[in-house]
Scaffold this active site. Structure first.
Site, PDB file in Angstrom:
ATOM      1  N   HIS A  53      -2.787  -2.636   3.886  1.00 31.89           N
ATOM      2  CA  HIS A  53      -3.666  -1.468   3.963  1.00 31.89           C
ATOM      3  C   HIS A  53      -3.814  -0.986   5.404  1.00 31.89           C
ATOM      4  O   HIS A  53      -3.759   0.216   5.683  1.00 31.89           O
ATOM      5  CB  HIS A  53      -5.030  -1.830   3.376  1.00 31.89           C
ATOM      6  N   VAL A 113      -3.571  -3.519  14.137  1.00 30.08           N
ATOM      7  CA  VAL A 113      -4.897  -3.973  13.684  1.00 30.08           C
ATOM      8  C   VAL A 113      -5.936  -3.643  14.747  1.00 30.08           C
ATOM      9  O   VAL A 113      -5.709  -3.917  15.924  1.00 30.08           O
ATOM     10  CB  VAL A 113      -4.880  -5.487  13.406  1.00 30.08           C
ATOM     11  N   GLU A 166       2.528  14.498  -3.521  1.00 28.91           N
ATOM     12  CA  GLU A 166       1.894  13.281  -3.017  1.00 28.91           C
ATOM     13  C   GLU A 166       2.322  12.037  -3.788  1.00 28.91           C
ATOM     14  O   GLU A 166       1.981  10.930  -3.409  1.00 28.91           O
ATOM     15  CB  GLU A 166       0.362  13.425  -3.116  1.00 28.91           C
ATOM     16  N   ASP A 219       0.869  -1.175   0.000  1.00 27.95           N
ATOM     17  CA  ASP A 219       0.000   0.000   0.000  1.00 27.95           C
ATOM     18  C   ASP A 219       0.902   1.220   0.000  1.00 27.95           C
ATOM     19  O   ASP A 219       1.940   1.228   0.661  1.00 27.95           O
ATOM     20  CB  ASP A 219      -0.920   0.031   1.217  1.00 27.95           C
ATOM     21  N   ASP A 266      -4.547  -2.933  -2.651  1.00 31.37           N
ATOM     22  CA  ASP A 266      -5.951  -2.542  -2.579  1.00 31.37           C
ATOM     23  C   ASP A 266      -6.192  -1.467  -3.634  1.00 31.37           C
ATOM     24  O   ASP A 266      -5.796  -0.320  -3.457  1.00 31.37           O
ATOM     25  CB  ASP A 266      -6.248  -2.008  -1.175  1.00 31.37           C
TER      26      ASP A 266
END
Length: 770
Positions: free
Chosen positions: A745, A770, A596, A558, A628
């Site tokens: 992610h 998590v 970015e 990610d 993702d």
């Protein structure tokens, strides 16, 4: 096994498709045009029939003559079939709208059968999103029912009509803020623009611009005497104290994301995801927005019955699906009490029963953890904290305190002591065991208002004083339902900055998930789920897959570009081996970047080097790399670079979780639609909701710096399905996303939210974030 399932698509009559298409080149940049005066690019789109404007400023139109005051030149005439498939779909969608079948019209029809509903300061409005998919040379309209949550107050009212408060509000909510233009019948949603380096919102205090956009709405949408009176009644006279907010379209599907527009705080309302709201309100809203497959299907059928046109079919389409075989469900291996690796089916238990033996039940076999991190083994004592939200009733606080103590005893007596004694017997073949974790009577109980900044600071100060000289702590937190997910995140992040891993248990669970035989304890499976989650956060893993992938490694990535005190972070990578065992979690630290974007050559080179630090060489290996969302062109170039530099064969595909396609059946299955595969890897156990498939598309084989595109095979689908079994956040539930993508992610979000990066924990698979 094959089956037929109804989906939220209707076939489009081919008579809508034009024979000829005209292509024009637009010379003036829409963004520059907007800065000068206004909206000629938008007028072009609204006042001409059948217009699509691509990212390179090509105009694709069904008309030979354009009414447009800007500079453009005709480039040629082509047949419709010569257009790219995505432009064909966009043009068909535009033509549907011009024939009275648009999101605005279908949303009005939907609200005949499902009314908007108010929840406190928020209004939930059922709406329709539309898109077009080409499948087997036919076009299908995708009709997706959504629920928009919006403020009951305008943005200008929310900030007390104060420009400074407005800027602060936009800064505070910049990650997730969306603004809906409620003075337009289209109710379009926009995302505010922010400065590249200062991250401040782009505001314009020019009163002429404010007046222009205020009058624009009146002239365009409220241009009769009666409508003008209604406009002034709803919104009042223009407030020249307000700045105009530069914004871009929130939807990347329907419009070019680079187009900008000015918004007036007086005419917009913030929209929200339920996760952004206080949890008691969020729970009510989520309950309202969940629709069973049959409920969604019935609403769509009601809408179609009201459509007075033969341009689309009046019935929903069916599609052939492949059911997932039952034998793939329980493909995991565990360690028995002798330390041997065995299929879980051999022990005659399910994944949800991994820890049932800890209740001293002879019915269930003892299952040792598959692996315990070396870092965890070496810790002799872990401080234990019980943190109680003072907003909870006293009896709930007492129950939580006692329950958390019992959970700790389970960890100490059943897990630590018994595992160690069993491990000693098994040491001849396996190094397995937990450290002696001495929690007995040493836990610190802290009671504070977790809904206030002051209360959170007080918790942190008390925990900090007990953590001096300690490597790792563990906190069980009892929190009221009213806490928002942002507060949860803040508490967990601040505690981990002190090396304290936390487990939050909310009020609903503490009140409603009691054991039916012993009301002084939580339900047995809830207890074991909490233990499973806590031990996973501590890096203890109980199983691997009873399955081998045709890859050396599977890596989820990610991208999360941001400047941190320890350097510039590009994102995260999570590595699993060919048997589904999580090997390493690493932050990708790269050189200073501009804006970015991230230099993906550097990103992937750093990823390879980072794994090499842990003696994991990717040279001459075959890897499956997933993320993702869509693999961008920039990322594809980076993968070509490392495939050539390190002789790596990379297999990758898009894994897209947010899309509008829904299948009205609650079963594990997959189907082909429009050149993509839609996979439903989980079955909903809750009473409400429609399963959301993940979309798999654009498989690429990248080798020796070259890219070969291939179709997604049945084996690819089964590989992705098996990867969703690796859920360390629940002892029984399935995941929607494949595990490498899910955890990459989650870790990238932790990086964005300023979580402390503990590489020694990550290297051993601690899932503390998590």
């Amino acid at each position: 096994m094959k089956a037929k399932v109804v989906i939220n698509l209707v076939k489009i009559n081919k008579k809508i498709i034009p024979d000829k298409i005209y292509v024009y080149r637009l010379f003036n940049d829409p963004e520059e045009e907007l800065q000068k005066e206004g909206y000629s690019i938008y007028r072009l789109a609204y006042e001409n029939v059948g217009i699509v404007i691509d990212p390179e400023n090509l105009i694709i139109a069904t008309t030979k003559e354009l009414e447009y005051e800007g500079e453009f030149i005709p480039e040629g005439e082509i047949s419709f079939s010569e257009l790219r498939n995505d432009y064909q779909s966009k043009l068909v969608l535009r033509l549907l709208k011009e024939n009275g079948i648009g999101e605005y019209e279908l949303s009005k029809l939907l609200r005949k059968f499902r009314k908007p509903k108010t929840f406190g300061d928020y209004k939930v409005i059922p709406s329709v999103e539309m898109s077009v998919i080409k499948h087997d040379e036919d076009f299908y309209l995708v009709i997706h029912i959504i629920h928009q949550i919006q403020s009951m107050k305008t943005l200008w009212e929310l900030v007390n009509k104060d420009p400074k408060e407005l800027e602060e509000f936009l800064m505070t909510h910049k990650e997730n803020l969306m603004l809906k233009d409620i003075a337009s019948p289209l109710k379009t949603v926009y995302k505010p623009c922010f400065e590249e380096y200062t991250k401040k919102p782009k505001l314009d205090h020019n009163q002429e611009i404010v007046k222009y956009w205020y009058n624009y709405h009146i002239e365009r949408y409220w241009n009769t005497p009666e409508a003008k009176l209604e406009f002034y009644r709803k919104f009042g006279q223009v407030d020249l104290k307000q700045p105009a907010i530069l914004a871009k379209f929130a939807s990347k599907i329907k419009k070019n994301k680079n187009y900008k527009i000015y918004l007036l705080p007086q005419l917009v309302v913030p929209t929200y995801n339920a996760e952004q709201l206080e949890s008691d309100v969020a729970k009510e809203i989520l309950e309202y927005t969940k629709l069973m497959p049959e409920e969604r299907k019935e609403l769509l059928e009601n809408i179609l019955a009201e459509v007075d046109s033969d341009i689309i079919d009046k019935s929903l389409s069916e599609i052939e699906v492949e059911k997932i075989a039952q034998e793939l469900e329980n493909k995991i291996r565990v360690r028995d009490d002798k330390g041997n690796s065995v299929p879980i089916s051999q022990l005659n238990v399910q994944k949800s029963q991994l820890l049932l033996w800890t209740n001293y039940s002879r019915k269930y076999p003892v299952i040792l953890p598959y692996e315990v991190p070396e870092k965890f083994r070496k810790i002799r004592e872990i401080p234990m904290f019980i943190i109680l939200d003072s907003g909870l009733l006293a009896d709930i606080q007492n129950f939580a305190t006692n329950e958390f103590r019992e959970l700790v005893k389970s960890m100490y007596y059943s897990l630590a002591k018994k595992y160690n004694s069993l491990a000693k017997k098994a040491r001849s073949t396996n190094e397995i065991g937990l450290p002696f974790l001495d929690f007995r009577g040493k836990e610190k109980v802290i009671t504070e208002d977790l809904n206030s900044d002051k209360g959170i600071i007080e918790v942190v100060e008390q925990v900090s004083s007990f953590m001096k000289g300690k490597e790792l702590g563990l906190a069980f937190i009892a929190a009221r339902n009213k806490l928002s997910s942002e507060k949860f995140e803040e508490i967990k992040r601040r505690l981990f900055n002190l090396n304290v891993i936390s487990q939050v248990v909310n009020e609903d669970t503490l009140k409603n998930k009691r054991d039916k035989y012993d009301r002084n304890r939580l339900d047995l499976f809830v207890r074991h789920n909490l233990l499973f989650q806590v031990l996973s956060k501590l890096g203890v893993k109980y199983y691997v897959l009873d399955y081998r992938f045709n890859y050396d490694y599977i890596i989820g990535i990610d991208v999360a570009p941001m400047k941190r005190s320890e350097g510039y972070i590009g994102g995260s990578a999570v590595m699993f081996d060919s048997q589904g065992y999580i090997r390493k979690i690493v932050p990708i630290k790269i050189g200073e970047q501009r804006g970015e974007s991230v230099d993906m050559n550097e990103f992937f080179k750093e990823m390879v080097d980072k794994f090499k630090e842990f003696n994991i060489k990717l040279d001459n290996k075959k890897i499956l790399l997933l993320r993702d969302g869509r693999i961008t062109n920039n990322e594809e170039e980076g993968l070509k670079y490392i495939s050539e530099m390190f002789d790596i064969e990379v297999v990758t595909m898009d894994v897209i979780k947010n899309h509008p396609v829904r299948a009205f059946a609650n079963m594990k299955m997959y189907f082909n639609l429009g050149g993509a595969i839609y996979l439903i890897p989980h079955k909903l156990k809750q009473a409400k909701g429609t399963p959301i498939p993940i979309k798999l598309a654009k498989k690429r084989i990248i080798k020796n710096g070259k890219v070969e595109k291939q179709s997604i095979t049945r084996q690819d689908v089964l590989d992705i399905f098996i990867l969703t079994r690796l859920n360390y956040g629940s002892i029984s539930a399935d995941m929607r996303l494949p595990a490498p993508v899910h955890y990459a992610h989650k870790f990238a979000n932790a990086i964005r939210n300023e979580w402390k990066i503990k590489e020694e924990f990550l290297a051993e698979g601690f899932l503390y974030f998590v």
